[in-house]
Design a protein around this motif. Structure first.
Motif, PDB file in Angstrom:
ATOM      1  N   PRO A 169       0.850  -1.195   0.000  1.00 32.06           N
ATOM      2  CA  PRO A 169       0.000   0.000   0.000  1.00 32.06           C
ATOM      3  C   PRO A 169       0.890   1.251   0.000  1.00 32.06           C
ATOM      4  CG  PRO A 169      -0.728  -1.571   1.661  1.00 32.06           C
ATOM      5  CD  PRO A 169       0.588  -2.059   1.141  1.00 32.06           C
ATOM      6  N   PRO A 170       0.360   2.391  -0.418  1.00 27.18           N
ATOM      7  CA  PRO A 170       1.174   3.602  -0.557  1.00 27.18           C
ATOM      8  C   PRO A 170       1.910   4.019   0.726  1.00 27.18           C
ATOM      9  CG  PRO A 170      -1.052   3.966  -1.403  1.00 27.18           C
ATOM     10  CD  PRO A 170      -1.024   2.598  -0.821  1.00 27.18           C
ATOM     11  N   GLU A 171       1.251   3.885   1.869  1.00 30.49           N
ATOM     12  CA  GLU A 171       1.888   4.289   3.130  1.00 30.49           C
ATOM     13  C   GLU A 171       3.106   3.409   3.434  1.00 30.49           C
ATOM     14  OE1 GLU A 171      -2.453   5.111   3.091  1.00 30.49           O
ATOM     15  OE2 GLU A 171      -1.319   3.239   2.958  1.00 30.49           O
ATOM     16  N   LEU A 172       2.940   2.118   3.225  1.00 38.68           N
ATOM     17  CA  LEU A 172       4.057   1.199   3.454  1.00 38.68           C
ATOM     18  C   LEU A 172       5.185   1.433   2.464  1.00 38.68           C
ATOM     19  CD1 LEU A 172       2.384  -2.202   4.336  1.00 38.68           C
ATOM     20  CD2 LEU A 172       4.075  -0.972   5.665  1.00 38.68           C
ATOM     21  N   ARG A 173       4.841   1.691   1.228  1.00 41.51           N
ATOM     22  CA  ARG A 173       5.862   1.952   0.210  1.00 41.51           C
ATOM     23  C   ARG A 173       6.675   3.198   0.583  1.00 41.51           C
ATOM     24  NH1 ARG A 173       6.208   0.047  -4.730  1.00 41.51           N
ATOM     25  NH2 ARG A 173       4.046  -0.619  -4.720  1.00 41.51           N
ATOM     26  N   ALA A 174       5.996   4.249   1.050  1.00 41.38           N
ATOM     27  CA  ALA A 174       6.680   5.488   1.417  1.00 41.38           C
ATOM     28  C   ALA A 174       7.611   5.270   2.611  1.00 41.38           C
ATOM     29  CB  ALA A 174       5.652   6.571   1.736  1.00 41.38           C
ATOM     30  N   LEU A 175       7.117   4.557   3.628  1.00 40.83           N
ATOM     31  CA  LEU A 175       7.957   4.279   4.799  1.00 40.83           C
ATOM     32  C   LEU A 175       9.104   3.332   4.453  1.00 40.83           C
ATOM     33  CD1 LEU A 175       5.165   3.912   7.486  1.00 40.83           C
ATOM     34  CD2 LEU A 175       6.938   5.689   7.432  1.00 40.83           C
ATOM     35  N   ALA A 176       8.840   2.345   3.603  1.00 41.82           N
ATOM     36  CA  ALA A 176       9.875   1.386   3.209  1.00 41.82           C
ATOM     37  C   ALA A 176      10.992   2.074   2.434  1.00 41.82           C
ATOM     38  CB  ALA A 176       9.263   0.263   2.374  1.00 41.82           C
ATOM     39  N   GLU A 177      10.656   3.086   1.645  1.00 44.32           N
ATOM     40  CA  GLU A 177      11.671   3.824   0.904  1.00 44.32           C
ATOM     41  C   GLU A 177      12.614   4.553   1.869  1.00 44.32           C
ATOM     42  OE1 GLU A 177      11.984   7.576  -2.176  1.00 44.32           O
ATOM     43  OE2 GLU A 177      10.132   6.420  -2.119  1.00 44.32           O
ATOM     44  N   VAL A 178      12.049   5.210   2.868  1.00 42.65           N
ATOM     45  CA  VAL A 178      12.868   5.904   3.868  1.00 42.65           C
ATOM     46  C   VAL A 178      13.714   4.893   4.634  1.00 42.65           C
ATOM     47  CG1 VAL A 178      12.793   7.274   5.990  1.00 42.65           C
ATOM     48  CG2 VAL A 178      11.285   7.855   4.082  1.00 42.65           C
ATOM     49  N   TYR A 179      13.091   3.804   5.060  1.00 40.13           N
ATOM     50  CA  TYR A 179      13.786   2.760   5.811  1.00 40.13           C
ATOM     51  C   TYR A 179      14.938   2.171   4.991  1.00 40.13           C
ATOM     52  CZ  TYR A 179      14.464  -1.444   8.635  1.00 40.13           C
ATOM     53  OH  TYR A 179      15.009  -2.433   9.407  1.00 40.13           O
ATOM     54  N   GLY A 180      14.657   1.861   3.739  1.00 41.15           N
ATOM     55  CA  GLY A 180      15.688   1.288   2.866  1.00 41.15           C
ATOM     56  C   GLY A 180      16.879   2.216   2.684  1.00 41.15           C
ATOM     57  N   LEU A 181      16.607   3.499   2.500  1.00 39.58           N
ATOM     58  CA  LEU A 181      17.699   4.466   2.357  1.00 39.58           C
ATOM     59  C   LEU A 181      18.503   4.588   3.650  1.00 39.58           C
ATOM     60  CD1 LEU A 181      15.945   7.225   0.231  1.00 39.58           C
ATOM     61  CD2 LEU A 181      17.843   5.741  -0.472  1.00 39.58           C
ATOM     62  N   MET A 182      17.823   4.512   4.780  1.00 43.01           N
ATOM     63  CA  MET A 182      18.532   4.571   6.061  1.00 43.01           C
ATOM     64  C   MET A 182      19.462   3.369   6.203  1.00 43.01           C
ATOM     65  SD  MET A 182      15.559   5.915   8.648  1.00 43.01           S
ATOM     66  CE  MET A 182      16.630   6.075  10.092  1.00 43.01           C
ATOM     67  N   VAL A 183      18.971   2.195   5.863  1.00 45.55           N
ATOM     68  CA  VAL A 183      19.790   0.988   5.952  1.00 45.55           C
ATOM     69  C   VAL A 183      20.963   1.074   4.973  1.00 45.55           C
ATOM     70  CG1 VAL A 183      19.813  -1.506   5.542  1.00 45.55           C
ATOM     71  CG2 VAL A 183      17.917  -0.465   6.804  1.00 45.55           C
ATOM     72  N   TYR A 184      20.683   1.487   3.748  1.00 43.02           N
ATOM     73  CA  TYR A 184      21.727   1.584   2.727  1.00 43.02           C
ATOM     74  C   TYR A 184      22.846   2.530   3.156  1.00 43.02           C
ATOM     75  CZ  TYR A 184      24.035   2.422  -1.721  1.00 43.02           C
ATOM     76  OH  TYR A 184      24.973   2.535  -2.706  1.00 43.02           O
ATOM     77  N   HIS A 185      22.459   3.665   3.727  1.00 42.54           N
ATOM     78  CA  HIS A 185      23.445   4.670   4.146  1.00 42.54           C
ATOM     79  C   HIS A 185      23.934   4.457   5.578  1.00 42.54           C
ATOM     80  CE1 HIS A 185      23.150   7.022   0.496  1.00 42.54           C
ATOM     81  NE2 HIS A 185      21.829   6.983   0.581  1.00 42.54           N
ATOM     82  N   ARG A 186      23.480   3.369   6.197  1.00 46.00           N
ATOM     83  CA  ARG A 186      23.877   3.020   7.567  1.00 46.00           C
ATOM     84  C   ARG A 186      23.603   4.165   8.548  1.00 46.00           C
ATOM     85  NH1 ARG A 186      28.117  -1.466   7.250  1.00 46.00           N
ATOM     86  NH2 ARG A 186      27.990  -2.015   5.071  1.00 46.00           N
ATOM     87  N   GLN A 187      22.385   4.691   8.472  1.00 46.95           N
ATOM     88  CA  GLN A 187      21.964   5.778   9.352  1.00 46.95           C
ATOM     89  C   GLN A 187      20.957   5.265  10.365  1.00 46.95           C
ATOM     90  OE1 GLN A 187      20.355   8.457   6.432  1.00 46.95           O
ATOM     91  NE2 GLN A 187      22.276   9.590   6.253  1.00 46.95           N
ATOM     92  N   ASP A 188      21.094   5.729  11.595  1.00 46.77           N
ATOM     93  CA  ASP A 188      20.126   5.390  12.632  1.00 46.77           C
ATOM     94  C   ASP A 188      19.029   6.435  12.744  1.00 46.77           C
ATOM     95  OD1 ASP A 188      21.483   3.109  13.329  1.00 46.77           O
ATOM     96  OD2 ASP A 188      22.588   4.059  14.963  1.00 46.77           O
ATOM     97  N   LEU A 189      19.323   7.651  12.286  1.00 47.42           N
ATOM     98  CA  LEU A 189      18.363   8.758  12.407  1.00 47.42           C
ATOM     99  C   LEU A 189      18.098   9.384  11.052  1.00 47.42           C
ATOM    100  CD1 LEU A 189      19.885  10.599  15.505  1.00 47.42           C
ATOM    101  CD2 LEU A 189      17.849   9.170  15.483  1.00 47.42           C
TER     102      LEU A 189
END
Length: 153
Positions: free
Chosen positions: A29-49
């Protein structure tokens, strides 16, 4: 400027997974896709915040929906900062945090919640945890029992 911790993004994702599950087990769903994009970028860039003002509007709105389901304040109505303590024995917040709570942004509040939860020494997390849970239960029951008023003339 406050940041939102990756564990809050995970909690928001889980909130939306139960609130609006995938219709076919694959499509997000759109909400999950939007949050997953932020989450994925955080993991990729090794960011906690992630900065609370820098992410896409859809993700911010989805996070805000989850945030609205969390308790606003860690207060358990046993405030020792009024007695001169630098840190409240009841909730773990500093005197300044207690005083400025209503002016804090959601990310600032979540940062305080994270700190006091990780510390875990305030009475909220041990001596009075059951009382706080019971109070939340009765507050929810009372809120559900309220009937909207019809104020139309």
């Amino acid at each position: 400027m406050a940041g939102i911790h990756i564990t809050d993004i995970e909690a928001a994702i889980n909130h939306w997974r139960s609130k609006n599950p995938s219709p076919d087990g694959v499509t997000l769903p759109p909400e999950l896709r939007a949050l997953a994009e932020v989450y994925g970028l955080m993991v990729y860039h090794r960011q906690d915040l992630v900065d609370e003002w820098s992410w896409p509007l859809a993700a911010a709105l989805a996070w805000q929906d989850w945030y609205a389901t969390t308790p606003d304040t860690p207060c358990i109505a046993i405030c020792s900062t009024s007695q001169g303590d630098e840190s409240c024995k009841g909730c773990g917040r500093s005197f300044e945090e207690v005083q400025l709570w209503t002016e804090m942004s959601p990310a600032e509040k979540r940062a305080v919640w994270r700190r006091i939860t990780l510390d875990g020494t305030s009475w909220r997390f041990n001596r009075y945890a059951e009382r706080a849970a019971e109070d939340r239960h009765w507050a929810k029951v009372a809120a559900q029992a309220q009937v909207p008023l019809d104020l139309t003339p």
